[in-house]
Design an enzyme around this catalytic site. Structure first.
Site, PDB file in Angstrom:
ATOM      1  N   ARG A 108       0.822  -1.217   0.000  1.00 37.65           N
ATOM      2  CA  ARG A 108       0.000   0.000   0.000  1.00 37.65           C
ATOM      3  C   ARG A 108       0.853   1.263   0.000  1.00 37.65           C
ATOM      4  O   ARG A 108       0.430   2.317  -0.465  1.00 37.65           O
ATOM      5  CB  ARG A 108      -0.946  -0.028   1.210  1.00 37.65           C
ATOM      6  CG  ARG A 108      -1.733   1.249   1.397  1.00 37.65           C
ATOM      7  CD  ARG A 108      -3.007   1.033   2.205  1.00 37.65           C
ATOM      8  NE  ARG A 108      -2.789   0.440   3.509  1.00 37.65           N
ATOM      9  CZ  ARG A 108      -2.305   1.095   4.568  1.00 37.65           C
ATOM     10  NH1 ARG A 108      -1.976   2.358   4.476  1.00 37.65           N
ATOM     11  NH2 ARG A 108      -2.152   0.466   5.728  1.00 37.65           N
ATOM     12  N   TYR A 135     -14.560  20.910 -12.716  1.00 34.66           N
ATOM     13  CA  TYR A 135     -15.076  19.594 -13.111  1.00 34.66           C
ATOM     14  C   TYR A 135     -16.331  19.303 -12.270  1.00 34.66           C
ATOM     15  O   TYR A 135     -16.266  19.304 -11.037  1.00 34.66           O
ATOM     16  CB  TYR A 135     -13.960  18.573 -12.843  1.00 34.66           C
ATOM     17  CG  TYR A 135     -14.287  17.138 -13.112  1.00 34.66           C
ATOM     18  CD1 TYR A 135     -14.619  16.708 -14.393  1.00 34.66           C
ATOM     19  CD2 TYR A 135     -14.217  16.198 -12.094  1.00 34.66           C
ATOM     20  CE1 TYR A 135     -14.894  15.376 -14.628  1.00 34.66           C
ATOM     21  CE2 TYR A 135     -14.489  14.859 -12.327  1.00 34.66           C
ATOM     22  CZ  TYR A 135     -14.828  14.457 -13.603  1.00 34.66           C
ATOM     23  OH  TYR A 135     -15.101  13.132 -13.839  1.00 34.66           O
ATOM     24  N   ASP A 139      -6.146  21.874 -11.179  1.00 33.31           N
ATOM     25  CA  ASP A 139      -6.352  20.639 -11.936  1.00 33.31           C
ATOM     26  C   ASP A 139      -5.734  20.863 -13.310  1.00 33.31           C
ATOM     27  O   ASP A 139      -6.227  21.671 -14.093  1.00 33.31           O
ATOM     28  CB  ASP A 139      -7.859  20.353 -12.023  1.00 33.31           C
ATOM     29  CG  ASP A 139      -8.163  19.001 -12.671  1.00 33.31           C
ATOM     30  OD1 ASP A 139      -7.402  18.590 -13.573  1.00 33.31           O
ATOM     31  OD2 ASP A 139      -9.165  18.378 -12.280  1.00 33.31           O
ATOM     32  N   LYS A 174      -6.631  10.621 -18.115  1.00 31.43           N
ATOM     33  CA  LYS A 174      -6.808  11.365 -19.360  1.00 31.43           C
ATOM     34  C   LYS A 174      -5.509  11.314 -20.175  1.00 31.43           C
ATOM     35  O   LYS A 174      -5.154  10.267 -20.656  1.00 31.43           O
ATOM     36  CB  LYS A 174      -7.270  12.789 -19.043  1.00 31.43           C
ATOM     37  CG  LYS A 174      -8.480  12.844 -18.073  1.00 31.43           C
ATOM     38  CD  LYS A 174      -9.796  12.514 -18.748  1.00 31.43           C
ATOM     39  CE  LYS A 174     -10.947  12.285 -17.779  1.00 31.43           C
ATOM     40  NZ  LYS A 174     -11.353  13.437 -16.995  1.00 31.43           N
TER      41      LYS A 174
HETATM   42  C1  LIG Z   1     -12.044  13.300 -15.649  1.00 31.57           C
HETATM   43  C2  LIG Z   1     -11.600  14.399 -14.793  1.00 31.57           C
HETATM   44  C3  LIG Z   1     -11.342  14.197 -13.447  1.00 31.57           C
HETATM   45  C4  LIG Z   1     -11.607  12.879 -12.779  1.00 31.57           C
HETATM   46  O1  LIG Z   1     -10.764  11.877 -13.242  1.00 31.57           O
HETATM   47  P1  LIG Z   1     -11.187  10.324 -13.112  1.00 31.57           P
HETATM   48  O2  LIG Z   1      -9.909   9.605 -13.342  1.00 31.57           O
HETATM   49  O3  LIG Z   1     -12.242  10.086 -14.140  1.00 31.57           O
HETATM   50  O4  LIG Z   1     -11.711  10.115 -11.721  1.00 31.57           O
HETATM   51  C5  LIG Z   1     -10.848  15.264 -12.723  1.00 31.57           C
HETATM   52  N1  LIG Z   1     -10.640  16.468 -13.276  1.00 31.57           N
HETATM   53  C6  LIG Z   1     -10.904  16.710 -14.582  1.00 31.57           C
HETATM   54  C7  LIG Z   1     -10.657  18.066 -15.140  1.00 31.57           C
HETATM   55  C8  LIG Z   1     -11.400  15.695 -15.375  1.00 31.57           C
HETATM   56  O5  LIG Z   1     -11.723  15.945 -16.650  1.00 31.57           O
END
Ligand SMILES: *Cc1c(COP(=O)(O)O)cnc(C)c1O
Length: 404
Positions: free
Chosen positions: A67, A120, A192, A217
């Site tokens: 972990r 988001y 982000d 992403k």
């Molecule tokens: C998709 C997304 C997230 C969340 O990511 P996941 O891996 O799907 O949980 C967070 N911030 C932004 C800007 C996103 O587009």
């Protein structure tokens, strides 16, 4: 550069590069693993120690319990830290858990968060629950607020959250102006940075404290792995490591491997997303059924100049508004697409197109666009094929939309 890895492969330690092409190729690699170029997938929970003395010293061992990280996850953490210029990075099982862990780590009685109104959308829902259950107050601010954010900072403000460009509406934030205000008031800033993949925007250079990624992403880039990352400056690393430990969060070794494999081609992919995205955006901008294109690299974007100051390129995700009187006409338009897929997420190699609604997703601001907002992810296909697909789609729309 690396607390975790044994000796680096090649020249990475002796001649550290500042070029992202070289960084994504070399960062996080080590010369262990029998010379294998890629750090293998370590499936491990228990780690055995050879002697009692070694066991009693386990807190200082680089790998001590699954972990707490394995060579696979540590290689990816090092790679992301090097790309972002972070003091250290912690991984989480998804982008969303990277976001919520960061918010919880800053929550407390009477605390206030300032959150961009273009955040988001699931983050907004989480902030509502933080308020209901723990009394943490959230103020959503206009993403274009710039230095005027000073007027919203109180002695209870602990954190300012940015996302640039904003989700769905792609506003560009004046990051340096906001971090300057935050520093003057002892407030932590988070951004982000998923849209830029960590390549086109370098938030730490603009004074940001914590950089969050949905590595699902662009960093992963292949629509197959879920992962989040929290890259921290020196002041915040200990706190975020503790939060990860408290929640028992750890990234699965297979997903960490896949994301690190995607990382190796991140810059090459992003350059192509940039080029293809712009070509498609320019074509859309000239189409009579397209009301507007919301792409920060186009001169028509309201914060285009600010985008040029802060970013070195654009990824493949942007928005456009179509003239569509009858929503039912969207069905025939979308159902006949050949190359664009319909689905959540983005940042993979493939193109996506979905209609989006801002209902329930804005409190401080509301764009005054007429028409149907679309979110497009331009992938790595040949732009000619994508443009052909969109051309046929808009033709079907005009046939089906009696109002046009
Ligand atoms: C998709 C997304 C997230 C969340 O990511 P996941 O891996 O799907 O949980 C967070 N911030 C932004 C800007 C996103 O587009």
């Amino acid at each position: 550069m690396s607390a975790h890895q044994d000796k680096k492969a090649g020249q990475a330690d002796t001649h550290p590069s500042t070029n992202d092409e070289t960084i994504v190729t070399h960062a996080g690699r080590s010369s262990g693993h029998f010379g294998a170029v890629n750090t293998p997938v370590y499936h491990a929970s228990t780690i055995l120690f050879p002697t009692l003395a070694a066991y009693e010293q386990k807190a200082t061992a680089p790998v001590r319990y699954g972990r707490r990280g394995t060579p696979t996850t540590m290689a990816l953490e090092d790679a992301i830290s090097t790309l972002e210029g972070a003091a250290g990075t912690v991984l989480t099982p998804s982008g969303m858990s990277a976001v919520t862990t960061t918010l919880i780590a800053h929550a407390g009685p009477g605390v206030e968060f300032l959150i961009s109104d273009a955040v988001y959308p699931p983050v907004r829902a989480f902030c509502r629950r933080l308020n209901e259950q723990f009394g943490v107050k959230t103020v959503f601010y206009d993403p274009c607020i710039g230095p005027d954010i000073a007027a919203l900072v109180t002695d209870r403000t602990r954190l300012i959250w940015m996302e640039s460009p904003g989700s769905h509406t792609f506003e560009i934030q004046d990051i340096a102006a906001i971090t300057q205000v935050a520093r003057a008031h002892g407030v932590t800033t988070v951004i982000d940075n998923s849209w830029s993949g960590g390549h086109f925007l370098k938030p730490f250079r603009l004074g940001v404290d914590i950089v969050v990624h949905a590595a699902t992403k662009y960093i992963g880039g292949h629509a197959d792995a879920m992962l989040g990352a929290i890259a921290c400056n020196e002041d915040n690393l200990g706190k975020m490591r503790k939060a990860i430990s408290d929640f028992g969060l750890c990234a699965g070794p297979d997903d960490a491997y896949l994301v690190l494999r995607g990382f190796r081609t991140l810059v090459t992919r992003l350059k192509q997303h940039n080029e293809n995205g712009l070509e498609v955006a320019r074509w859309l901008e000239a189409h009579p059924l397209v009301e507007r294109v919301i792409h920060p690299a186009l001169a028509s974007h309201p914060q285009h100049a600010l985008w040029r100051e802060q970013f070195t390129g654009a990824s493949g995700l942007f928005g456009f508004v179509i003239r569509c009187r009858d929503k039912a006409a969207l069905g025939p338009m979308m159902d006949g697409l050949s190359y664009f897929g319909m689905g959540s997420s983005w940042g993979g190699f493939e193109s996506l197109l979905i209609p989006v609604s801002l209902d329930g997703k804005r409190e401080a601001t509301r764009p005054a666009w007429q028409g149907q907002l679309m979110r497009i992810h331009v992938g790595l296909e040949h732009p000619e094929d994508l443009i052909g697909d969109l051309d046929r789609a808009l033709e079907r729309l005009s046939m089906a939309d009696s109002g046009v």
